[in-house]
Write a protein that holds these residues in place. Sequence first.
Motif, PDB file in Angstrom:
ATOM      1  N   TRP A 285      27.613  90.327  34.055  1.00  0.00           N
ATOM      2  CA  TRP A 285      26.982  89.524  33.010  1.00  0.00           C
ATOM      3  C   TRP A 285      25.702  88.947  33.584  1.00  0.00           C
ATOM      4  N   VAL A 286      24.694  88.801  32.743  1.00  0.00           N
ATOM      5  CA  VAL A 286      23.388  88.327  33.203  1.00  0.00           C
ATOM      6  C   VAL A 286      22.883  87.267  32.225  1.00  0.00           C
ATOM      7  N   TYR A 287      22.422  86.134  32.770  1.00  0.00           N
ATOM      8  CA  TYR A 287      21.987  85.042  31.895  1.00  0.00           C
ATOM      9  C   TYR A 287      21.020  84.117  32.636  1.00  0.00           C
ATOM     10  N   PRO A 288      20.220  83.337  31.882  1.00  0.00           N
ATOM     11  CA  PRO A 288      19.353  82.337  32.513  1.00  0.00           C
ATOM     12  C   PRO A 288      20.154  81.072  32.818  1.00  0.00           C
ATOM     13  N   PRO A 297      14.222  78.454  34.132  1.00  0.00           N
ATOM     14  CA  PRO A 297      15.568  79.007  34.340  1.00  0.00           C
ATOM     15  C   PRO A 297      15.534  80.177  35.322  1.00  0.00           C
ATOM     16  N   VAL A 298      16.608  80.326  36.061  1.00  0.00           N
ATOM     17  CA  VAL A 298      16.755  81.408  37.041  1.00  0.00           C
ATOM     18  C   VAL A 298      17.733  82.431  36.485  1.00  0.00           C
ATOM     19  N   VAL A 299      17.387  83.704  36.578  1.00  0.00           N
ATOM     20  CA  VAL A 299      18.259  84.767  36.069  1.00  0.00           C
ATOM     21  C   VAL A 299      19.401  84.994  37.054  1.00  0.00           C
ATOM     22  N   LEU A 315      28.179  84.970  42.016  1.00  0.00           N
ATOM     23  CA  LEU A 315      26.908  84.697  41.349  1.00  0.00           C
ATOM     24  C   LEU A 315      25.748  85.105  42.256  1.00  0.00           C
ATOM     25  N   VAL A 316      24.805  85.871  41.694  1.00  0.00           N
ATOM     26  CA  VAL A 316      23.684  86.389  42.483  1.00  0.00           C
ATOM     27  C   VAL A 316      22.369  86.160  41.748  1.00  0.00           C
ATOM     28  N   ASP A 317      21.422  85.604  42.461  1.00  0.00           N
ATOM     29  CA  ASP A 317      20.040  85.481  42.001  1.00  0.00           C
ATOM     30  C   ASP A 317      19.272  86.596  42.707  1.00  0.00           C
ATOM     31  N   ALA A 350      23.207  74.853  41.201  1.00  0.00           N
ATOM     32  CA  ALA A 350      21.987  74.070  41.071  1.00  0.00           C
ATOM     33  C   ALA A 350      21.508  73.583  42.429  1.00  0.00           C
ATOM     34  N   ALA A 351      22.448  73.117  43.254  1.00  0.00           N
ATOM     35  CA  ALA A 351      22.082  72.631  44.590  1.00  0.00           C
ATOM     36  C   ALA A 351      21.566  73.772  45.464  1.00  0.00           C
ATOM     37  N   LEU A 352      22.177  74.953  45.352  1.00  0.00           N
ATOM     38  CA  LEU A 352      21.716  76.099  46.145  1.00  0.00           C
ATOM     39  C   LEU A 352      20.291  76.480  45.766  1.00  0.00           C
TER      40      LEU A 352
END
Length: 356
Positions: A285-288, A297-299, A315-317, A350-352
Amino acid sequence: MLKVFRSRRLLCGILLSLTAHLSAGAADTSALEKARDALAQSGFQGAVVAARGDQIFLQKSIGNFGPLNKTFRFASVTKMMTAILIMQEVESGKLKLDEPLGKYWPDYPNADARKATIRQLLMHYSGLYNENAIPDFHMKAANRGDNMQEFATGVCAQPVQAAPGARFDYNNCDYMVLGALLEKLNRQSFQQLLQKRVFQPAGMKQAGLYTAAMPDNPSHVHGILNGQPEPEVNFASYGAAGSSFGTLSDLLAINRALIQGKLISATARSEMTKPNATGGALGVWVYPFSGADAAKPVVITERQGWIAGLRILNLVDINSGNILILVSTNGDLDMTQTWANQGPAAPLLAALLKTR
């Protein structure tokens, strides 16, 4: 005497410069640690890893998880691996995402299912029969073994539940059929394909696949479900939909390999992570995510896994190399809603993203 003084002053200057350089290079992980502590205080049991590239900012075993190098089931994170294998076939020209299953498997025993495209199978829009309609299908006592060809042409080939593309239905049969198709195309077992084309190039040293000979392993991490020790499950019966296992280091390795282009090209990865209107992509799944900065926002590419008493959130950015992994030994814990800046992972993510 003057030479000695000058030498000492020079040495002090070098040391001060080096200290300043090291201080400047060290990431401030205080926000991550605060989020980790809040997670632990909430009653979370499991493990957390936060990283960027090759740098690990946080890794912590919380409660009953045990040593961080323990092996655990990856459950449906396996679907991400299967999608990678499919994209490798697309890159090689063996498959096309929008061609029907019947083109590659003309004698598949359900004529209606043959109309479903490879993309629809990957995105759970195939309409295939759902094996979860059989309550004990994956239970260890049912003793159904690990033969994906039999699963694909047996239980998964029962009457379809909807026309291909008609509606979303999260379904392990989609990936059992894809796994069986990969075996037919390559004349190798799914286990061999994973080992050769995912585990080895990614550097996943402890990863493997549950088999009929090892449907479970007592030394692997186990959890609770409905407040009780989890039921005995035949993990081998999930095949390409959920039978892989490994360590936190192995999950970090496949995420890094995906980011670095070691498994599929950037073009194939872009196709794999292209979301539909509800965030569904191919095996992920992919989302902002706006929890770190509402204006930017980060994808995030997300893959969850859940079997019995263990839940995994991966979770991967991809753009910046941020990776967050949560493993919960409480199967009752809801690990969803990160996309809405809610749930156990949101403060950590968010902290990462803010860590510098």
